[in-house]
Every structure is written in C-alpha cells, then in structure tokens.
Design an enzyme around this catalytic site. Structure first.
Site, short mmCIF file in Angstrom:
data_model
loop_
_atom_site.label_atom_id
_atom_site.label_comp_id
_atom_site.label_asym_id
_atom_site.label_seq_id
_atom_site.Cartn_x
_atom_site.Cartn_y
_atom_site.Cartn_z
N HIS A 199 0.81 -1.22 0.00
CA HIS A 199 0.00 0.00 0.00
C HIS A 199 0.84 1.26 0.00
O HIS A 199 0.38 2.32 -0.41
CB HIS A 199 -1.05 -0.06 1.11
CG HIS A 199 -2.13 -1.03 0.74
ND1 HIS A 199 -2.10 -2.35 1.13
CD2 HIS A 199 -3.18 -0.90 -0.09
CE1 HIS A 199 -3.12 -2.97 0.58
NE2 HIS A 199 -3.80 -2.13 -0.16
N GLU A 421 -10.19 -11.37 -6.34
CA GLU A 421 -8.87 -11.27 -5.71
C GLU A 421 -8.40 -12.62 -5.20
O GLU A 421 -7.29 -12.75 -4.71
CB GLU A 421 -8.93 -10.29 -4.53
CG GLU A 421 -9.37 -8.91 -4.94
CD GLU A 421 -9.41 -7.95 -3.78
OE1 GLU A 421 -8.49 -7.14 -3.65
OE2 GLU A 421 -10.38 -8.01 -3.00
N ASP A 445 -3.94 -8.63 -4.99
CA ASP A 445 -4.26 -9.75 -4.10
C ASP A 445 -4.39 -11.05 -4.88
O ASP A 445 -4.03 -12.12 -4.37
CB ASP A 445 -5.55 -9.47 -3.31
CG ASP A 445 -5.25 -8.63 -2.09
OD1 ASP A 445 -4.29 -8.96 -1.37
OD2 ASP A 445 -5.95 -7.62 -1.86
N CYS A 492 -8.36 -3.60 -11.74
CA CYS A 492 -8.09 -2.40 -10.93
C CYS A 492 -6.86 -2.58 -10.04
O CYS A 492 -6.57 -1.71 -9.24
CB CYS A 492 -9.31 -2.01 -10.10
SG CYS A 492 -9.70 -3.21 -8.83
C1 PEP Z 1 -5.96 -5.52 -5.46
O1 PEP Z 1 -5.85 -6.36 -4.56
O2 PEP Z 1 -5.47 -5.65 -6.60
C2 PEP Z 1 -6.69 -4.27 -5.21
C3 PEP Z 1 -6.95 -3.43 -6.17
O3 PEP Z 1 -7.04 -4.01 -3.90
P1 PEP Z 1 -5.99 -3.47 -2.79
O4 PEP Z 1 -4.68 -3.23 -3.50
O5 PEP Z 1 -6.55 -2.24 -2.21
O6 PEP Z 1 -5.94 -4.61 -1.84
MG MG Z 2 -7.01 -6.17 -2.77
#
Ligand code: PEP
Ligand code: MG
Length: 544
Positions: A199, A421, A445, A492
C-alpha cells in the site's frame, strides 16, 4: 548525473531497488527515524542537570508539534483536522503533571531519558486503567514518549521528518498512515523494504510521487546526500550536484506535461475502446484525464481513525468524491485487515491475517458495518445524482457475491459488482456474473493468493510479477466469462497502470483498466500504439 547503458548514476554511484511509481525526482535525502531504543541507565552526577534536560526535551517536543500544526494550517486545502490533533499532542507534552513527574524522577537519580520514559509510562498506565476513550489515547502517549526520549538523547525525533525544504524521504518501511500523511515537500520515496503491490507503493502512485522500494542499501547513504530517484527503473543516483538535481526535476516536469497533453478516452490504435479509470482514496486524489473512478478505496479515508466514522461523516466524504469525479464512480466497500488495519473496527489479532477476516469477511464478525456504509453511499449518490456503483473486496464464492448484491440493491444502489482477488472467485467467474453486474480484478491480491506470496515481501517480487502466466490465465478466464455474460470485466490492481502490462490485459479481453491517476497518460499512450490484434498476440505470447 550521467545516463549509462543500464540507467543512471551519480558521481557517488548508483543503487538499485524496485521501481513502483513512475517519474524521476532529485533532492537531498532525509531519513525517517524510528523509535529510539533506550540505552542502559547511566550513573547521574548532577540530578538537577538531568531534570533540566528532561524539561527541555518536553519543551522541544511541544515546540516541534506546534510548529507542525502551524505548517499544517497554512497548507493549501486546509489541514485543520491534522493541526488540531498536533496541537492536542503538544498540550499533553506541556502538561505540568507530566513535567513534574519527570523532574521528580530525575531528582531521584534517574538520567533524563529514563526519567521521561518512566513518567510517560506512569501516565499511560493511568489512562489505560480509566478505559474507554482515554485508554485509546494511550497510543498517543507512546508516540510522545518516543519523541521526548529521542530529544533527551540528542537523536532525531521519530516519525515523518519536516526539514523545511523539499527532500527525498528514506525509511525502513512506511505504514499506510505515514504515507497518507506525507507533506508537499516530499519529492520521492525510497524504502529499504516493501513490495510492488504494497500500500506504500499504491499511495505513492496516487500522489504521483516517484518511489523505489526493496532497496536495503539505501540504509548506508548519509542524510543530506543529493540523490536522484527513477521510479520506473528503480535506480537511485548518488551524490548529484544541486544543478544536476534541478535538471532532473525540470526534465520530469516536461515529460509529465508532454504526457498530460494527450487526452480523450482510452483506445487501441485501431479504435477498440478500453475505459481508463482512476483508483483513488479520497477526493484529493482526483485529477482530470480519467473516464471515471474504477476503484474508490474507502478504507483509506479512515486509516488513522480510532472512533468509527458516523454515517453522516461517511455520506459527506463520499458525496465530495461523487460531486467532483467525472464519469461513473465504483465505490469499494471497506477493505479492512492485514496491511490496512482500521483501528476503529477493533478486529481481533489473528495469526495469519491475510488469510483471515478481511474485506467482505468482516461482515461475519461485525454485521452492521457494511449496511451502514451501503446506506451512506446510497444517500450520497441520491444527494449528488452521480452514477455510483459498489463492489465488495475479498469475495470468494457466488453465494457471497449474491448476498452482497442483494444488500446493495436493498440499500438503493442499482449496480453491484465484486472484486476478483481470490483464485476461487476467478475459477467461478461465470457463476459470480450470474449474481452481479460486473467484475473488477484486483491483481495485487489475486497474485498474492495465486502464488502464496506475501504482496509486501521484497524477496518474492518475481512471483508477484503480473506477467506470470498463471495469473494471466485467471484474468483471461474472467474476461471470457464477461464476454459470454455480456457484462464488463475490468482490472483495478496495480498491473492496470503499468504501461508494459496494460496492453496484455486488453489482449486478454478486459474492458476497463483502473489505475492511479498519475499512470493514466502513460497507459493511454501505450494502448494508442498497438492494435487490438497486437495486444492479443502479446497476451498469447505471455500465456505461452
Ligand atoms: C488488489 O488487490 O489488486 C486491489 C486493487 O485491492 P488493494 O490493493 O486495495 O488490496
Ligand atoms: Mg485487494
């Protein structure tokens, strides 16, 4: 600085890490200090001098916090809430009872650092014993204790630095809350640890900050060294002159301006449309150029909150995004857990949190949270008239998808989707699409769970590479299910914003790509250079 065959280097040489957020920047390196470790107690010759040192340390902490509060207030766009928190902390550091306690411990024979440590610990225990809201303030006291002890030991205070000039921030690692609190002086980020889909990387991209992670050698570079950071190649040039640094910044500005000049919807060279959408964490991340919001990570609004946000507060935060966004907005319901803890939920600690209660699964333990959020989203959508859709994170089975869609519709939100995911969800994409209106593939994920490789782990970055055929196979299966059902399937995860990977995803058949706004111009340029057939060939080669 010189460009070499493999990248760039400064007079002081070059380091390599993983580039996770495109762009180049250069400036003096400033390190984020960690909490000081308390040395063994020292014999004290002059207790009065120790008491004076302890008091001076508390004064320095309060002065530093007040200075930061004033800076937060003067930032464009407000910062009032941050300023209030900092001022409240400064008042605690100024508390006469705390000062007297530290002085009395020093007069009793403790050195200044231990006197402060003991005084704060006493205060903390008293607050914890009172329970409720006051007990939640105990963590603030730990932060103040670290700052006061560092000041007494003559060490830099822990936390984000504030040197008063633009700088390249270096840290062991950054928590999402640290990254969210970065001020405008930060030119680029370099961390010793971290992975490509952590993140920290996501927040750096949201801010358009060049970032390099997994660079342990940066720990040995002296503070103040002028470094150049290439967030695409992951290279760090050492020992630049101020003139070279200014040149890097100027070239980066020119390159960003060139890319931003191309606008319009996403298209391949032969005109096949691919919606280019934005990933955001709040209204502050919105930039012109995207065709809508494909992922609104609502948990980013509440990362540092110890109290649950009220429904009114949630409605207002969502409405701000809905009013300002151009095009449809896909809101993801709270994705709490593992590397994005939300303290206000009070979820129990787990031995294996990535495989535990996170995302939609939180509803099993705390059933009211999802419905309250859906109600706030629906209310904000009604008030603004925006085209709003919702999706749930960490969905595993068609039954979960059906339950989520039912509750979203009951709240008054017509279009509901789910994120893919977890491999189980990808393998059942057709069944999921019978329950919902769209799928959005979270490759961060999905890679983590497909390869059983922690997305934050720097040593496993090759397994997390989105070009891995097993991952591409799952994405292709979801896209095929979408074609069959006549429903959109987008990506995404961070892969969507990588100009080298986005054409592959289009070749696999995904209908939209959602990414950090800073990546949209690069991806638009990459797609415009290839036909759909060429994208398909790239995908077939990669799968092979
Ligand atoms: C992902 O897991 O690709 C996603 C877009 O969600 P996050 O990165 O917020 O877990
Ligand atoms: Mg995710």
């Amino acid at each position: 600085m010189r460009e070499t065959g493999t990248g760039w280097a400064g007079p002081g040489g070059r380091l390599s890490g993983l580039g996770v957020s495109q762009g180049r920047a250069a400036g003096p390196l400033v390190r984020m200090a960690g909490p000081p470790s308390l040395p063994a107690p020292r014999p004290v010759a002059d207790p009065e001098a120790e008491a004076a040192t302890a008091v001076k340390a508390l004064e320095a902490v309060a002065a530093d916090l007040n200075r930061r509060a004033a800076a937060a207030r003067s930032h464009a766009g407000g910062g009032g809430e941050a300023a209030e928190i900092l001022e409240a902390l400064a008042m605690i550091a100024d508390d006469p009872m705390l000062r007297e306690e530290a002085e009395s411990r020093a007069r009793g024979g403790a050195d200044a650092a231990h006197a402060l440590d003991a005084a704060f610990t006493g205060h903390r225990d008293a607050l914890t014993a009172l329970g409720g809201y006051l007990a939640e303030r105990a963590a603030d006291l730990d932060d103040l204790r670290h700052r006061a002890v560092a000041a007494a030991l003559g060490l830099p205070m822990p936390g984000l630095p504030d040197p008063g000039h633009p700088y390249v921030l270096v840290a062991g690692d950054l928590s999402p809350a640290d990254t969210a609190g970065l001020g405008p002086d930060v030119l680029a980020l370099v961390t010793e640890r971290g992975g490509p889909t952590s993140h920290t990387a996501i927040l750096a991209r949201a801010r358009g900050l060049p970032a390099v992670v997994a660079c342990p050698a940066v720990a040995d570079v002296a503070d103040g060294t002028i470094v150049g950071v290439d967030g695409a190649s992951g290279e760090i040039a050492l020992g630049l002159t101020p003139e070279q640094a200014a040149e890097v910044m100027e070239r980066d500005r020119a390159e960003r301006a060139r890319l931003a000049a191309a606008t319009g919807p996403g298209r391949t060279a032969d005109g096949h449309p691919v919606s280019l959408l934005a990933n955001i964490g709040s209204a502050a991340d919105l930039r012109p150029g995207a065709e809508g919001v494909g992922l609104f990570r609502t948990e980013f609004l509440f990362l540092d909150r110890k109290q649950a946000p009220s429904q009114e507060e949630q409605t207002a935060a969502y409405a701000e995004v809905f009013e300002r966004a151009e095009g449809p907005v896909i809101v993801r319901t709270l994705d709490a857990g593992t590397d994005k803890p939300l303290p206000f939920l009070g979820l129990p600690e787990e031995p294996n949190p990535a495989l535990g209660v996170r995302g939609l699964r939180v509803d099993r333990l705390l059933p009211g949270v999802l419905d309250a959020q859906l109600a706030a989203i629906a209310e904000a959508a009604r008030a603004t008239g925006a085209d709003v859709r919702v999706m749930a994170p960490m969905v595993t089975t068609p039954a979960e998808a059906a339950g989520f869609a039912r509750r979203a519709r009951a709240a008054g939100i017509a279009r509901a989707g789910v994120m893919v995911e977890v491999p189980a969800a990808a393998l059942r994409a057709a069944e999921l699409l019978r329950e919902v209106d769209f799928l959005s593939i979270g490759t961060n994920d999905l890679a983590q769970y497909t390869f059983a490789a922690d997305r934050q782990h720097p040593a496993l970055a090759d397994l997390l590479d989105p070009r891995q055929p097993a991952l591409l196979g799952l994405i292709g299966a979801c896209a095929a299910a979408g074609r069959e059902a006549g429903k959109p399937v987008g990506v995404c995860g961070e892969a969507a914003g990588d100009p080298a990977v986005a054409p592959l995803l289009v070749g696999l058949g995904v209908t939209s790509l959602s990414m950090a706004p800073s990546c949209v111009p690069l991806v638009r340029e990459a797609l415009a250079g290839l036909t759909l057939e060429e994208c398909g060939e790239l995908a077939r080669d990669a799968l092979g």
